[in-house]
Write a protein that holds these residues in place. Structure first.
Motif, PDB file in Angstrom:
ATOM      1  N   GLY A  70       0.779  -1.234   0.000  1.00  0.00           N
ATOM      2  CA  GLY A  70       0.000   0.000   0.000  1.00  0.00           C
ATOM      3  C   GLY A  70       0.807   1.278   0.000  1.00  0.00           C
ATOM      4  N   ILE A  71       2.138   1.171  -0.075  1.00  0.00           N
ATOM      5  CA  ILE A  71       2.959   2.382  -0.147  1.00  0.00           C
ATOM      6  C   ILE A  71       2.777   3.017  -1.519  1.00  0.00           C
ATOM      7  N   ARG A  72       2.529   4.319  -1.530  1.00  0.00           N
ATOM      8  CA  ARG A  72       2.270   5.019  -2.793  1.00  0.00           C
ATOM      9  C   ARG A  72       3.226   6.198  -3.012  1.00  0.00           C
ATOM     10  N   GLN A  73       4.206   6.361  -2.128  1.00  0.00           N
ATOM     11  CA  GLN A  73       5.169   7.444  -2.275  1.00  0.00           C
ATOM     12  C   GLN A  73       6.578   6.898  -2.053  1.00  0.00           C
ATOM     13  N   PHE A  74       7.487   7.286  -2.943  1.00  0.00           N
ATOM     14  CA  PHE A  74       8.847   6.770  -2.909  1.00  0.00           C
ATOM     15  C   PHE A  74       9.830   7.925  -3.088  1.00  0.00           C
ATOM     16  N   LEU A  75      10.860   7.927  -2.232  1.00  0.00           N
ATOM     17  CA  LEU A  75      11.957   8.896  -2.332  1.00  0.00           C
ATOM     18  C   LEU A  75      13.238   8.096  -2.524  1.00  0.00           C
ATOM     19  N   ASP A  76      13.781   8.147  -3.726  1.00  0.00           N
ATOM     20  CA  ASP A  76      14.940   7.336  -4.097  1.00  0.00           C
ATOM     21  C   ASP A  76      16.167   8.243  -4.179  1.00  0.00           C
ATOM     22  N   VAL A  77      17.079   8.102  -3.211  1.00  0.00           N
ATOM     23  CA  VAL A  77      18.268   8.952  -3.138  1.00  0.00           C
ATOM     24  C   VAL A  77      19.472   8.151  -3.635  1.00  0.00           C
ATOM     25  N   GLY A  78      20.227   8.758  -4.559  1.00  0.00           N
ATOM     26  CA  GLY A  78      21.329   8.045  -5.187  1.00  0.00           C
ATOM     27  C   GLY A  78      20.835   7.208  -6.346  1.00  0.00           C
ATOM     28  N   THR A  79      20.001   7.808  -7.159  1.00  0.00           N
ATOM     29  CA  THR A  79      19.290   7.113  -8.239  1.00  0.00           C
ATOM     30  C   THR A  79      20.224   6.420  -9.216  1.00  0.00           C
ATOM     31  N   ALA A 153       8.413   5.628   1.228  1.00  0.00           N
ATOM     32  CA  ALA A 153       9.512   4.658   1.206  1.00  0.00           C
ATOM     33  C   ALA A 153      10.786   5.394   0.809  1.00  0.00           C
ATOM     34  N   LEU A 154      11.764   5.422   1.718  1.00  0.00           N
ATOM     35  CA  LEU A 154      13.056   6.048   1.458  1.00  0.00           C
ATOM     36  C   LEU A 154      14.009   4.963   0.979  1.00  0.00           C
ATOM     37  N   SER A 155      14.489   5.098  -0.246  1.00  0.00           N
ATOM     38  CA  SER A 155      15.318   4.067  -0.870  1.00  0.00           C
ATOM     39  C   SER A 155      16.737   4.587  -1.068  1.00  0.00           C
ATOM     40  N   LEU A 156      17.717   3.813  -0.568  1.00  0.00           N
ATOM     41  CA  LEU A 156      19.134   4.163  -0.678  1.00  0.00           C
ATOM     42  C   LEU A 156      19.864   2.913  -1.173  1.00  0.00           C
ATOM     43  N   ILE A 157      19.863   2.734  -2.472  1.00  0.00           N
ATOM     44  CA  ILE A 157      20.399   1.511  -3.063  1.00  0.00           C
ATOM     45  C   ILE A 157      21.850   1.719  -3.487  1.00  0.00           C
ATOM     46  N   ALA A 158      22.740   0.889  -2.931  1.00  0.00           N
ATOM     47  CA  ALA A 158      24.171   0.922  -3.299  1.00  0.00           C
ATOM     48  C   ALA A 158      24.739   2.336  -3.237  1.00  0.00           C
ATOM     49  N   LEU A 159      24.338   3.094  -2.229  1.00  0.00           N
ATOM     50  CA  LEU A 159      24.779   4.481  -2.085  1.00  0.00           C
ATOM     51  C   LEU A 159      25.654   4.703  -0.865  1.00  0.00           C
ATOM     52  N   LEU A 160      25.228   4.193   0.278  1.00  0.00           N
ATOM     53  CA  LEU A 160      25.859   4.576   1.538  1.00  0.00           C
ATOM     54  C   LEU A 160      27.280   4.058   1.690  1.00  0.00           C
ATOM     55  N   HIS A 161      27.676   3.057   0.897  1.00  0.00           N
ATOM     56  CA  HIS A 161      29.075   2.636   0.978  1.00  0.00           C
ATOM     57  C   HIS A 161      30.009   3.621   0.274  1.00  0.00           C
ATOM     58  N   PHE A 162      29.457   4.721  -0.228  1.00  0.00           N
ATOM     59  CA  PHE A 162      30.278   5.816  -0.737  1.00  0.00           C
ATOM     60  C   PHE A 162      30.224   7.033   0.196  1.00  0.00           C
ATOM     61  N   VAL A 163      29.583   6.861   1.356  1.00  0.00           N
ATOM     62  CA  VAL A 163      29.472   7.942   2.331  1.00  0.00           C
ATOM     63  C   VAL A 163      30.181   7.496   3.610  1.00  0.00           C
ATOM     64  N   PRO A 164      31.355   8.033   3.892  1.00  0.00           N
ATOM     65  CA  PRO A 164      32.116   7.585   5.070  1.00  0.00           C
ATOM     66  C   PRO A 164      31.514   8.086   6.375  1.00  0.00           C
ATOM     67  N   ASP A 165      31.970   7.486   7.466  1.00  0.00           N
ATOM     68  CA  ASP A 165      31.489   7.905   8.783  1.00  0.00           C
ATOM     69  C   ASP A 165      31.813   9.361   9.057  1.00  0.00           C
ATOM     70  N   GLU A 166      32.935   9.854   8.500  1.00  0.00           N
ATOM     71  CA  GLU A 166      33.299  11.259   8.717  1.00  0.00           C
ATOM     72  C   GLU A 166      32.247  12.206   8.171  1.00  0.00           C
ATOM     73  N   GLY A 183       4.660   4.517   9.508  1.00  0.00           N
ATOM     74  CA  GLY A 183       4.282   3.699   8.355  1.00  0.00           C
ATOM     75  C   GLY A 183       5.233   3.838   7.188  1.00  0.00           C
ATOM     76  N   SER A 184       6.191   4.784   7.279  1.00  0.00           N
ATOM     77  CA  SER A 184       7.205   4.920   6.237  1.00  0.00           C
ATOM     78  C   SER A 184       8.200   3.771   6.344  1.00  0.00           C
ATOM     79  N   HIS A 185       8.942   3.549   5.256  1.00  0.00           N
ATOM     80  CA  HIS A 185       9.901   2.452   5.213  1.00  0.00           C
ATOM     81  C   HIS A 185      11.263   2.949   4.745  1.00  0.00           C
ATOM     82  N   LEU A 186      12.295   2.249   5.188  1.00  0.00           N
ATOM     83  CA  LEU A 186      13.669   2.496   4.758  1.00  0.00           C
ATOM     84  C   LEU A 186      14.172   1.266   4.027  1.00  0.00           C
ATOM     85  N   VAL A 187      14.726   1.483   2.815  1.00  0.00           N
ATOM     86  CA  VAL A 187      15.255   0.397   1.991  1.00  0.00           C
ATOM     87  C   VAL A 187      16.729   0.690   1.704  1.00  0.00           C
ATOM     88  N   ILE A 188      17.620  -0.240   2.074  1.00  0.00           N
ATOM     89  CA  ILE A 188      19.050  -0.021   1.850  1.00  0.00           C
ATOM     90  C   ILE A 188      19.703  -1.301   1.337  1.00  0.00           C
TER      91      ILE A 188
END
Length: 268
Positions: A70-79, A153-166, A183-188
């Motif tokens: 039933g999720i109808r909104q998606f925010l895809d960061v690092g497309t 739905a916040l989607s971060l596919i194959a992105l965060l391994h290019f963002v260091p802890d610093e 009710g929002s979701h995180l996808v990584i």
């Protein structure tokens, strides 16, 4: 198209992760410098193109599952450079009225976004030029298209391994999630050194020498992104084993364990 448009300037003097990813997937939107670095990565681990395909398949399965919930909104960061089927095509096939916002900081993605990111008449598909390290700009732009009173739905596919802890990777994800309702979701999906420590170390050093930061994370470090969320079954898993019954092809038996993790979490 959303946001202010600027002339597209593409630096072809050094490799870029989005263009390397495109090369791994057999695309044509890359340059010799990207192919050269891609071949160096292949020499370290010939499964790298498989990893790229696995990430795409994981995104498609997760999106299909979310739309089915039933999720109808998606925010895809690092497309990344568009490669069909894109997230909006998967979501709008199930829910034609789905609203999708893509976000990336790579000018070559911007160059293709207008032509390729077209959705259904009932839904909305838009693109923001912004960096994950600037969550305020992402949230400001996304609010113009998405209703933050309804689950996203916040989607971060194959992105965060290019963002260091610093750069505050975990804090950046937490900041984006903080604005999303219950009710929002995180996808990584995320690469890990857990299964191939020597190859991972060598890849990190080669990319660093080329000006690309690779921040591989352990299972524990990956799971931290989901602190405070309810993990969707089967929890943290290698990406190709996250609900493979939902339809996308998995790697061949000879490929072994793909060195990465994928997960979906729900905000209570």
């Amino acid at each position: 198209m959303t946001g202010q448009q600027h002339p597209v300037e593409i630096d072809t003097s050094k490799p870029h992760t989005a263009r390397m990813y495109d090369w791994y997937l057999g695309g044509k939107d890359n340059y010799p410098v990207d192919e050269a670095m891609g071949r160096q990565m292949l020499a370290l681990d010939p499964r790298v193109p498989v990893m790229a395909r696995v990430n795409r398949a994981f995104m498609q399965r997760a999106t299909r599952w979310l739309a089915g919930q039933g999720i109808r909104q998606f925010l895809d960061v690092g497309t990344g450079i568009p490669t069909e089927p894109n997230l909006h095509q998967v979501a709008q096939e199930i829910a034609p009225d789905a609203r999708v916002v893509y976000c990336d900081n790579d000018p070559i993605v911007l160059a293709h976004a207008g032509a390729l990111l077209r959705g259904t008449d009932e839904g909305v598909t838009e693109y923001l030029q912004a960096d994950v390290r600037d969550p305020e700009s992402i949230l400001e732009g996304a609010r113009k298209i998405l209703d933050f009173d309804r689950p996203v739905a916040l989607s971060l596919i194959a992105l965060l391994h290019f963002v260091p802890d610093e750069d505050g990777a975990h804090e950046l994800v937490a900041r984006l999630l903080a604005e999303l309702p219950s009710g929002s979701h995180l996808v990584i999906s995320h690469a890990t050194p857990d299964f191939t420590p020597e190859e991972s170390k060598a890849a990190t050093e080669k990319l660093k020498a080329a000006g690309v930061t690779l921040a591989l994370r352990s299972r524990e470090e990956f799971t931290r992104f989901f602190d405070g969320l309810e993990l969707v079954d089967p929890g943290v898993q290698v990406p190709h084993l996250w609900h493979p019954e939902l339809g996308e092809p998995v790697p061949g038996q000879d490929d072994g364990v793909i060195p990465g993790y994928g997960a979906v979490g729900r905000k209570a």
